[in-house]
Design a protein around this motif. Structure first.
Motif, PDB file in Angstrom:
ATOM      1  N   SER A  16     -15.369   5.320  11.490  1.00  0.00           N
ATOM      2  CA  SER A  16     -14.266   4.798  10.696  1.00  0.00           C
ATOM      3  C   SER A  16     -14.832   4.246   9.400  1.00  0.00           C
ATOM      4  O   SER A  16     -15.984   3.774   9.362  1.00  0.00           O
ATOM      5  CB  SER A  16     -13.501   3.692  11.454  1.00  0.00           C
ATOM      6  N   TYR A  17     -14.056   4.336   8.362  1.00  0.00           N
ATOM      7  CA  TYR A  17     -14.456   3.703   7.103  1.00  0.00           C
ATOM      8  C   TYR A  17     -13.219   3.353   6.298  1.00  0.00           C
ATOM      9  O   TYR A  17     -12.172   3.978   6.430  1.00  0.00           O
ATOM     10  CB  TYR A  17     -15.413   4.585   6.283  1.00  0.00           C
ATOM     11  N   GLN A  18     -13.363   2.323   5.487  1.00  0.00           N
ATOM     12  CA  GLN A  18     -12.320   1.977   4.533  1.00  0.00           C
ATOM     13  C   GLN A  18     -12.977   1.489   3.255  1.00  0.00           C
ATOM     14  O   GLN A  18     -14.050   0.883   3.281  1.00  0.00           O
ATOM     15  CB  GLN A  18     -11.357   0.931   5.097  1.00  0.00           C
ATOM     16  N   LYS A  48      -6.922   2.344  -2.257  1.00  0.00           N
ATOM     17  CA  LYS A  48      -7.482   2.032  -0.941  1.00  0.00           C
ATOM     18  C   LYS A  48      -7.507   3.285  -0.080  1.00  0.00           C
ATOM     19  O   LYS A  48      -6.553   4.075  -0.088  1.00  0.00           O
ATOM     20  CB  LYS A  48      -6.653   0.941  -0.249  1.00  0.00           C
ATOM     21  N   THR A  57       0.843   4.595   0.656  1.00  0.00           N
ATOM     22  CA  THR A  57      -0.059   5.527   1.306  1.00  0.00           C
ATOM     23  C   THR A  57       0.675   6.663   2.004  1.00  0.00           C
ATOM     24  O   THR A  57       1.784   6.489   2.513  1.00  0.00           O
ATOM     25  CB  THR A  57      -0.936   4.790   2.350  1.00  0.00           C
ATOM     26  N   LEU A  65      -8.515   4.626   4.035  1.00  0.00           N
ATOM     27  CA  LEU A  65      -8.798   4.234   5.416  1.00  0.00           C
ATOM     28  C   LEU A  65      -8.853   5.492   6.269  1.00  0.00           C
ATOM     29  O   LEU A  65      -7.921   6.297   6.265  1.00  0.00           O
ATOM     30  CB  LEU A  65      -7.718   3.281   5.941  1.00  0.00           C
ATOM     31  N   ASN A  66      -9.949   5.641   7.008  1.00  0.00           N
ATOM     32  CA  ASN A  66     -10.157   6.832   7.823  1.00  0.00           C
ATOM     33  C   ASN A  66     -10.702   6.404   9.180  1.00  0.00           C
ATOM     34  O   ASN A  66     -11.631   5.601   9.251  1.00  0.00           O
ATOM     35  CB  ASN A  66     -11.155   7.760   7.116  1.00  0.00           C
ATOM     36  N   SER A 105      -4.514   6.995   2.398  1.00  0.00           N
ATOM     37  CA  SER A 105      -5.046   6.659   1.083  1.00  0.00           C
ATOM     38  C   SER A 105      -3.913   6.573   0.082  1.00  0.00           C
ATOM     39  O   SER A 105      -2.902   7.274   0.209  1.00  0.00           O
ATOM     40  CB  SER A 105      -6.085   7.692   0.621  1.00  0.00           C
ATOM     41  N   THR A 158     -11.947  -0.009  -0.876  1.00  0.00           N
ATOM     42  CA  THR A 158     -10.933  -0.493  -1.805  1.00  0.00           C
ATOM     43  C   THR A 158     -11.577  -0.792  -3.151  1.00  0.00           C
ATOM     44  O   THR A 158     -12.644  -1.413  -3.203  1.00  0.00           O
ATOM     45  CB  THR A 158     -10.256  -1.768  -1.281  1.00  0.00           C
ATOM     46  N   ARG A 166      -6.129   9.836   8.331  1.00  0.00           N
ATOM     47  CA  ARG A 166      -6.594   9.390   7.029  1.00  0.00           C
ATOM     48  C   ARG A 166      -5.401   8.854   6.249  1.00  0.00           C
ATOM     49  O   ARG A 166      -4.351   9.508   6.188  1.00  0.00           O
ATOM     50  CB  ARG A 166      -7.240  10.544   6.270  1.00  0.00           C
ATOM     51  N   TRP A 196       0.856  -1.191   0.000  1.00  0.00           N
ATOM     52  CA  TRP A 196       0.000   0.000   0.000  1.00  0.00           C
ATOM     53  C   TRP A 196       0.890   1.239   0.000  1.00  0.00           C
ATOM     54  O   TRP A 196       1.615   1.491   0.955  1.00  0.00           O
ATOM     55  CB  TRP A 196      -0.896  -0.038   1.229  1.00  0.00           C
TER      56      TRP A 196
END
Length: 268
Positions: free
Chosen positions: A218-220, A240, A55, A242-243, A258, A222, A256, A53
């Motif tokens: 939270s959220y993710q 992807k 990110t 992710l927060n 990404s 992909t 965050r 990843w």
């Protein structure tokens, strides 16, 4: 409010795949595909995907209790420079229409900086080691299934663990300070899969969690494009996000991440 807007856009991003799946329900398929996500067995499926990843990291964090909150804005090169170890792996299993998904994330970084306002220490200069571990486990049911597409509804939880250790020098003396905190987020999710050709497919997955039980939210999400190399191996490339926003007991972890992802999938 901006985070709710992001979640809304992520959900809308799944709609094209769901629409494609519904449109293929009665459409003939020129080639018999034994399974939409593993193409090996109509009843059992397993796939394991280690991935990289690329990110960056942004947000704010106060890993030490009662310490000042620090703004974070790091590019991938900054994160890579401080990186000591990292591992990412996704596992997917299915029996008939019942599915199980797990995702593991581990990141260990070390950075040198001046830290002020730490409890029992005060202002100091030294290194700070930060370890982030996240494990999500979700089970669910395949609500739509055809030879070319599938849609899965999921529910489960995510476990987060943050550990920070500072090696600080102040007034000619070196001190060590270590803290950790963890929490569990309930989570729901949706996964959609669509095959364009016998070798080429796409997959979208989103998870929403927290709901002020563990973190506030939270959220993710992909999205990947997949290409079959053989009956048992494929490569995936995509993006992807992710927060997570956690604020409890004097700890703040609102970050965050990404960036692009690339993975190699083994199927059985």
């Amino acid at each position: 409010m901006p985070k709710l807007i992001h979640c809304r856009w992520l959900l809308l991003g799944l709609l094209p795949l769901v629409t494609l799946a519904q449109g293929q329900e009665n459409a003939p398929n020129p080639q018999l595909l034994s399974d939409t996500d593993t193409w090996t067995s109509p009843r059992y499926a397993l796939q394991i995907t280690p991935y990289a990843w690329v990110t960056g990291l942004s947000g704010e964090s106060s890993p030490f209790k009662r310490a000042p909150t620090l703004d974070i804005e790091k590019s991938f090169s900054d994160v890579f420079h401080d990186l000591r170890a990292a591992a990412f792996i996704n596992t997917w299993a299915r029996h008939d229409r019942y599915v199980l998904n797990s995702d593991l994330l581990y990141v260990n970084t070390r950075e040198s900086e001046v830290v002020g306002g730490l409890p029992f220490v005060g202002a100091a200069e030294g290194t700070v080691d930060t370890r982030l571990f996240m494990a999500s486990l979700q089970g669910g049911y395949r609500v739509y299934d055809s030879e070319q597409a599938s849609v899965d509804a999921l529910a489960g939880f995510s476990f987060w663990d943050i550990r920070t250790r500072a090696h600080l020098t102040t007034a000619g003396r070196t001190k060590h300070h270590q803290e950790s905190f963890s929490w569990v987020d309930p989570a729901i999710g949706l996964r959609a899969f669509y095959r364009f050709t016998p070798e080429l497919s796409t997959q979208a997955q989103i998870h929403l969690g927290g709901f002020d039980v563990g973190s506030r939210m939270s959220y993710q999400a992909t999205l990947t494009l997949n290409y079959d190399l053989s009956d048992n191996f494929s490569v995936a490339a995509g993006y992807k996000m992710l927060n997570v926003n956690y604020r409890r007991s004097g700890h703040v972890f609102d970050t965050r991440m990404s960036g692009p992802v690339i993975g190699l999938t083994w199927r059985y």
